[in-house]
Design a protein around this motif. Structure first.
Motif, PDB file in Angstrom:
ATOM      1  N   ASN A  63       0.824  -1.205   0.000  1.00  0.00           N
ATOM      2  CA  ASN A  63       0.000   0.000   0.000  1.00  0.00           C
ATOM      3  C   ASN A  63       0.858   1.255   0.000  1.00  0.00           C
ATOM      4  O   ASN A  63       1.902   1.307   0.647  1.00  0.00           O
ATOM      5  CB  ASN A  63      -0.925   0.018   1.221  1.00  0.00           C
ATOM      6  N   ASP A  64       0.388   2.275  -0.707  1.00  0.00           N
ATOM      7  CA  ASP A  64       1.087   3.557  -0.695  1.00  0.00           C
ATOM      8  C   ASP A  64       0.875   4.225   0.666  1.00  0.00           C
ATOM      9  O   ASP A  64       0.074   3.781   1.475  1.00  0.00           O
ATOM     10  CB  ASP A  64       0.591   4.453  -1.838  1.00  0.00           C
ATOM     11  N   ARG A  65       1.599   5.310   0.894  1.00  0.00           N
ATOM     12  CA  ARG A  65       1.580   5.972   2.196  1.00  0.00           C
ATOM     13  C   ARG A  65       0.184   6.462   2.596  1.00  0.00           C
ATOM     14  O   ARG A  65      -0.231   6.312   3.746  1.00  0.00           O
ATOM     15  CB  ARG A  65       2.567   7.138   2.193  1.00  0.00           C
ATOM     16  N   LEU A  66      -0.567   7.031   1.656  1.00  0.00           N
ATOM     17  CA  LEU A  66      -1.892   7.566   1.988  1.00  0.00           C
ATOM     18  C   LEU A  66      -2.876   6.448   2.332  1.00  0.00           C
ATOM     19  O   LEU A  66      -3.625   6.541   3.301  1.00  0.00           O
ATOM     20  CB  LEU A  66      -2.414   8.426   0.839  1.00  0.00           C
ATOM     21  N   THR A  67      -2.855   5.374   1.534  1.00  0.00           N
ATOM     22  CA  THR A  67      -3.729   4.229   1.817  1.00  0.00           C
ATOM     23  C   THR A  67      -3.349   3.597   3.145  1.00  0.00           C
ATOM     24  O   THR A  67      -4.209   3.234   3.953  1.00  0.00           O
ATOM     25  CB  THR A  67      -3.642   3.187   0.685  1.00  0.00           C
ATOM     26  N   ALA A  68      -2.042   3.480   3.383  1.00  0.00           N
ATOM     27  CA  ALA A  68      -1.563   2.892   4.634  1.00  0.00           C
ATOM     28  C   ALA A  68      -2.012   3.720   5.835  1.00  0.00           C
ATOM     29  O   ALA A  68      -2.415   3.169   6.862  1.00  0.00           O
ATOM     30  CB  ALA A  68      -0.042   2.777   4.607  1.00  0.00           C
ATOM     31  N   ALA A  69      -1.989   5.041   5.707  1.00  0.00           N
ATOM     32  CA  ALA A  69      -2.441   5.912   6.799  1.00  0.00           C
ATOM     33  C   ALA A  69      -3.935   5.718   7.073  1.00  0.00           C
ATOM     34  O   ALA A  69      -4.355   5.680   8.230  1.00  0.00           O
ATOM     35  CB  ALA A  69      -2.144   7.371   6.471  1.00  0.00           C
ATOM     36  N   ALA A  81       5.575   0.342   2.947  1.00  0.00           N
ATOM     37  CA  ALA A  81       7.035   0.264   2.947  1.00  0.00           C
ATOM     38  C   ALA A  81       7.581   0.471   4.360  1.00  0.00           C
ATOM     39  O   ALA A  81       8.505  -0.229   4.786  1.00  0.00           O
ATOM     40  CB  ALA A  81       7.615   1.300   1.987  1.00  0.00           C
ATOM     41  N   ALA A  82       7.007   1.410   5.090  1.00  0.00           N
ATOM     42  CA  ALA A  82       7.480   1.681   6.456  1.00  0.00           C
ATOM     43  C   ALA A  82       7.255   0.473   7.367  1.00  0.00           C
ATOM     44  O   ALA A  82       8.149   0.082   8.120  1.00  0.00           O
ATOM     45  CB  ALA A  82       6.785   2.911   7.023  1.00  0.00           C
ATOM     46  N   THR A  83       6.060  -0.115   7.312  1.00  0.00           N
ATOM     47  CA  THR A  83       5.794  -1.259   8.190  1.00  0.00           C
ATOM     48  C   THR A  83       6.648  -2.462   7.788  1.00  0.00           C
ATOM     49  O   THR A  83       7.074  -3.227   8.651  1.00  0.00           O
ATOM     50  CB  THR A  83       4.304  -1.640   8.194  1.00  0.00           C
ATOM     51  N   ALA A  84       6.924  -2.619   6.502  1.00  0.00           N
ATOM     52  CA  ALA A  84       7.781  -3.720   6.054  1.00  0.00           C
ATOM     53  C   ALA A  84       9.209  -3.533   6.560  1.00  0.00           C
ATOM     54  O   ALA A  84       9.848  -4.489   7.012  1.00  0.00           O
ATOM     55  CB  ALA A  84       7.761  -3.830   4.532  1.00  0.00           C
ATOM     56  N   GLU A  85       9.704  -2.305   6.496  1.00  0.00           N
ATOM     57  CA  GLU A  85      11.067  -2.039   6.978  1.00  0.00           C
ATOM     58  C   GLU A  85      11.181  -2.325   8.474  1.00  0.00           C
ATOM     59  O   GLU A  85      12.105  -3.013   8.917  1.00  0.00           O
ATOM     60  CB  GLU A  85      11.454  -0.589   6.698  1.00  0.00           C
TER      61      GLU A  85
END
Length: 151
Positions: A63-69, A81-85
């Protein structure tokens, strides 16, 4: 469905896979008789699965950042990407804990509206520790290891 608005991956439920295999591969008693032509006892293929804790290997970044938020605000795993890292860091920290090391637990933190478990940034190169036994050998005495939240 024949058309997709954007690229999509096709998936199946894991439990459906067995129904797609030859009857002798299934564990539901539908094995065919006959000899052992495949090297398995009773002619069975012996299809199975391995289960590990999700924090050791489920790190989708879809998911892109906006969808993830938006998902994060609803309490749904954002898979960004942030949660995967951060999941990689936490998986490596979990491996240390499993070997007896003292590692600070992750604390929830938000970046651009995406909640992530922020803990020590523990990274192991695959050539350093491709498995737990290699990691244990490399560390020697992991129970003497302590990793703080700021590490």
């Amino acid at each position: 469905r024949r058309c997709f608005r954007r690229p999509a991956r096709l998936e199946c439920m894991m439990q459906d896979i067995a129904w797609l295999m030859q009857p002798r591969a299934r564990a539901d008693g539908a094995a065919s008789g006959g000899g052992s032509d495949n090297g398995c006892e009773g002619g069975r293929l012996g299809v199975g699965f391995t289960s590990v804790p999700p924090e050791w290997g489920y790190f989708p970044s879809k998911n892109d950042r906006l969808t993830a938020a938006q998902l994060s605000a609803k309490g749904i795993p954002p898979y960004s990407a942030a949660t995967a890292e951060f999941a990689i860091y936490n998986a490596h920290a979990s491996a240390l804990r499993a070997l007896g090391a003292e590692v600070a637990p992750p604390q929830p933190r938000s970046f651009h509206g995406v909640s992530v478990p922020l803990g020590p940034a523990v990274i192991f190169s695959p050539c350093f520790a491709p498995c737990m036994s290699a990691l244990a050998r490399k560390l020697g005495s992991p129970q003497r290891l302590s990793v703080s939240r700021k590490s």
